[in-house]
Design a protein around this motif. Structure first.
Motif, PDB file in Angstrom:
ATOM      1  N   UNK B  14       0.872  -1.166   0.000  1.00 12.98           N
ATOM      2  CA  UNK B  14       0.000   0.000   0.000  1.00 12.98           C
ATOM      3  C   UNK B  14       0.908   1.214   0.000  1.00 12.98           C
ATOM      4  N   UNK B  15       0.752   2.066  -1.002  1.00 15.84           N
ATOM      5  CA  UNK B  15       1.599   3.254  -1.035  1.00 15.84           C
ATOM      6  C   UNK B  15       0.754   4.468  -0.686  1.00 15.84           C
ATOM      7  N   UNK B  16       1.445   5.555  -0.326  1.00 18.63           N
ATOM      8  CA  UNK B  16       0.748   6.783   0.029  1.00 18.63           C
ATOM      9  C   UNK B  16       1.137   7.868  -0.939  1.00 18.63           C
ATOM     10  N   UNK B  17       0.129   8.579  -1.389  1.00 23.90           N
ATOM     11  CA  UNK B  17       0.360   9.601  -2.423  1.00 23.90           C
ATOM     12  C   UNK B  17       1.464  10.571  -2.031  1.00 23.90           C
ATOM     13  N   UNK B  18       2.356  10.842  -2.971  1.00 28.16           N
ATOM     14  CA  UNK B  18       3.388  11.852  -2.747  1.00 28.16           C
ATOM     15  C   UNK B  18       4.482  11.432  -1.786  1.00 28.16           C
ATOM     16  N   UNK B  19       4.424  10.228  -1.295  1.00 26.09           N
ATOM     17  CA  UNK B  19       5.428   9.756  -0.331  1.00 26.09           C
ATOM     18  C   UNK B  19       6.426   8.849  -1.043  1.00 26.09           C
ATOM     19  N   UNK B  20       7.675   8.990  -0.672  1.00 24.19           N
ATOM     20  CA  UNK B  20       8.662   8.027  -1.154  1.00 24.19           C
ATOM     21  C   UNK B  20       8.416   6.718  -0.441  1.00 24.19           C
ATOM     22  N   UNK B  21       8.887   5.638  -1.036  1.00 22.53           N
ATOM     23  CA  UNK B  21       8.666   4.329  -0.433  1.00 22.53           C
ATOM     24  C   UNK B  21       9.429   4.203   0.886  1.00 22.53           C
ATOM     25  N   UNK B  22       8.778   3.607   1.858  1.00 22.09           N
ATOM     26  CA  UNK B  22       9.388   3.370   3.168  1.00 22.09           C
ATOM     27  C   UNK B  22      10.654   2.510   3.035  1.00 22.09           C
ATOM     28  N   UNK B  23      11.701   2.894   3.734  1.00 25.37           N
ATOM     29  CA  UNK B  23      12.922   2.080   3.772  1.00 25.37           C
ATOM     30  C   UNK B  23      13.067   1.432   5.151  1.00 25.37           C
ATOM     31  N   UNK B  24      13.265   0.134   5.164  1.00 28.60           N
ATOM     32  CA  UNK B  24      13.475  -0.596   6.419  1.00 28.60           C
ATOM     33  C   UNK B  24      14.898  -1.136   6.431  1.00 28.60           C
ATOM     34  N   UNK B  25      15.699  -0.644   7.369  1.00 26.23           N
ATOM     35  CA  UNK B  25      17.086  -1.106   7.525  1.00 26.23           C
ATOM     36  C   UNK B  25      17.089  -2.214   8.566  1.00 26.23           C
ATOM     37  N   UNK B  26      17.502  -3.393   8.143  1.00 27.87           N
ATOM     38  CA  UNK B  26      17.348  -4.544   9.041  1.00 27.87           C
ATOM     39  C   UNK B  26      18.339  -5.640   8.721  1.00 27.87           C
ATOM     40  N   UNK B  27      18.547  -6.502   9.704  1.00 32.84           N
ATOM     41  CA  UNK B  27      19.242  -7.768   9.491  1.00 32.84           C
ATOM     42  C   UNK B  27      18.350  -8.819  10.138  1.00 32.84           C
ATOM     43  N   UNK B  28      17.952  -9.797   9.377  1.00 32.39           N
ATOM     44  CA  UNK B  28      16.995 -10.785   9.904  1.00 32.39           C
ATOM     45  C   UNK B  28      17.576 -11.648  11.023  1.00 32.39           C
ATOM     46  N   UNK B  29      18.862 -11.471  11.316  1.00 36.05           N
ATOM     47  CA  UNK B  29      19.449 -12.132  12.487  1.00 36.05           C
ATOM     48  C   UNK B  29      19.002 -11.443  13.785  1.00 36.05           C
ATOM     49  N   UNK B  30      18.462 -10.246  13.701  1.00 40.38           N
ATOM     50  CA  UNK B  30      18.031  -9.539  14.917  1.00 40.38           C
ATOM     51  C   UNK B  30      16.516  -9.692  15.069  1.00 40.38           C
ATOM     52  N   UNK B  31      16.096 -10.083  16.282  1.00 39.57           N
ATOM     53  CA  UNK B  31      14.664 -10.378  16.476  1.00 39.57           C
ATOM     54  C   UNK B  31      13.757  -9.154  16.309  1.00 39.57           C
ATOM     55  N   UNK B  32      14.153  -7.945  16.765  1.00 37.08           N
ATOM     56  CA  UNK B  32      13.260  -6.813  16.485  1.00 37.08           C
ATOM     57  C   UNK B  32      13.196  -6.455  15.004  1.00 37.08           C
ATOM     58  N   UNK B  33      14.280  -6.728  14.275  1.00 36.74           N
ATOM     59  CA  UNK B  33      14.239  -6.533  12.817  1.00 36.74           C
ATOM     60  C   UNK B  33      13.173  -7.437  12.213  1.00 36.74           C
ATOM     61  N   UNK B  34      13.164  -8.696  12.668  1.00 38.18           N
ATOM     62  CA  UNK B  34      12.181  -9.644  12.119  1.00 38.18           C
ATOM     63  C   UNK B  34      10.758  -9.189  12.410  1.00 38.18           C
ATOM     64  N   UNK B  35      10.517  -8.664  13.607  1.00 32.33           N
ATOM     65  CA  UNK B  35       9.162  -8.215  13.962  1.00 32.33           C
ATOM     66  C   UNK B  35       8.688  -7.105  13.019  1.00 32.33           C
TER      67      UNK B  35
END
Lengths: 269, 269
Positions: B14-35
């Motif tokens: 789901x995108x929002x008008x006029x907004x750049x795409x959300x960037x998620x910086x993560x490493x799936x080795x970290x549990x809060x990243x996975x959440x």
């Protein structure tokens, strides 16, 4: 039990129609309790303060477990609604009482999210560091108990790191408060109350921590001023402990006094 | 650096008008990243996943410090807005993306406040316990490093206490989720992702922890089912580590593999 204890109501209370008066279960020996009480007083929230005396282990009674099954302070009861964890209480109060100024917990999603970020960061950094350090360097030795030097050393490192992050990042904005604010938020109040427990450290040790961080020093003063005179009034109990530790070492004091403070500190949350 | 790493975009975004795409910086080795990643996928949030490889210490680079000066994962950038701390990210996403169902972070103040209460409780209890226990009983010994037995013993006690509180209090309601919910909230997702790291423990040890807590076992299954198939997909990397630990002790494995996993675990947040 604690229902018969000291009750203190806000003088300029704002009440809400049809609502019973807010109850705040607290012991001013606990720093998050102090943050919630100061918040209520500054914002003129009409509340009843119910002292749950940690030194008498009242927080461990079945009666208090009905209020907070985690047996920790502070906790609130607002009508039928019960809540614990000081940060969630501060957020709830800011939202539930219409008279609370926006700067404490802004309606703006971006500002609000940054405040959440500070509060969660605080739990894993400053809170953990300050508590572990004070316990192992001051409280346990003062009481003649063995302390965990490794834990103290790790906490010292985390405390310096936390203070450094507050100085260089959270306070990097134009305003005197966290996130560049010109007025305090619940994050300022919570973090400053946490730092206040360092008052019981040896003066040289305290200077060693705060010395390098000029912005932090100013920020504490600004938060204190912005919540005056309630900030000082609510910290009186901590200042009494500081006085005892400075002028009258507990091991040399009368046993009753030492035992009392030991109980308070050991049960602190 | 990590900007050139693997990018993975939500398919039903789901995108929002006029907004750049959300960037998620993560490493799936970290549990809060996975959440956070699971949350985006389940809610069809249009995002770009930027892998910040902890094993390559990319989270410690000046480039990543521009995203999150605390050098921790996960972090997001939404247009000009930067945010870190997984709980604040989850709250932000639930509020900023209108397509997110209310049950994840209810608009109702009372329900929302209870979720805050769980999340803050989590920081000082389950998160601290699980992390310390896994590190000192499994990761360090597997890598041939000395571990802190006292820390492990304290963490074990806190882990049992945390599981007991989840079983008897947070899950005491009628629904299968925390606080009696019939559908999961961000608190369910965060806490279950935390518990998933216990998968790397020895099987008997894991059974010892989970055995007494039938509701907890069911709740993990319900949360997994409610976020299927994303939950399993995002946990693939953890299952690979579990497999290595079970079938191929790291000390006997090839050195590259062991070093790689050591780096990952040591830098985990």
């Amino acid at each position: 039990m604690f229902r018969n204890a000291k009750r203190e109501a806000g003088k300029e209370g704002q009440s809400r129609k049809g609502k019973m008066k807010l109850e705040v279960y607290a012991d001013r020996m606990s720093q998050p309790s102090r943050a919630v009480i100061i918040f209520c007083k500054v914002n003129g929230i009409d509340y009843t303060e119910l002292k749950v005396d940690i030194s008498k282990r009242e927080h461990l009674t079945p009666e208090f477990a009905e209020i907070n099954p985690m047996k920790q302070l502070p906790a609130i009861v607002d009508g039928k609604f019960k809540l614990f964890e000081s940060h969630s209480i501060l957020i709830y109060l800011a939202c539930a009482f219409p008279g609370v100024a926006d700067h404490w917990y802004p309606a703006d999603l971006f500002k609000r999210s940054k405040i959440h970020s500070v509060l969660y960061w605080h739990h894993s950094n400053l809170r953990r560091a300050a508590d572990t350090y004070v316990t192992n360097t001051t409280i346990l030795p003062t009481l003649g108990h063995p302390s965990n030097q490794q834990a103290a050393a790790e906490a010292e490192k985390l405390l310096f790191s936390s203070l450094s992050k507050i100085e260089s990042f959270w306070l990097k904005g134009d305003g005197p408060f966290l996130l560049g604010g010109n007025q305090p938020s619940i994050a300022d109040l919570s973090l400053v109350c946490e730092l206040m427990q360092l008052e019981v450290l040896d003066e040289k040790d305290r200077d060693r921590f705060f010395g390098p961080y000029k912005k932090v020093q100013q920020w504490i003063k600004h938060t204190r001023n912005a919540t005056s005179p309630h900030f000082d009034n609510v910290h009186i109990i901590l200042m009494k402990v500081k006085e005892k530790l400075t002028n009258k070492p507990l091991m040399e004091a009368n046993h009753g006094g030492a035992r009392d403070i030991e109980k308070r500190w050991r049960s602190r949350m």
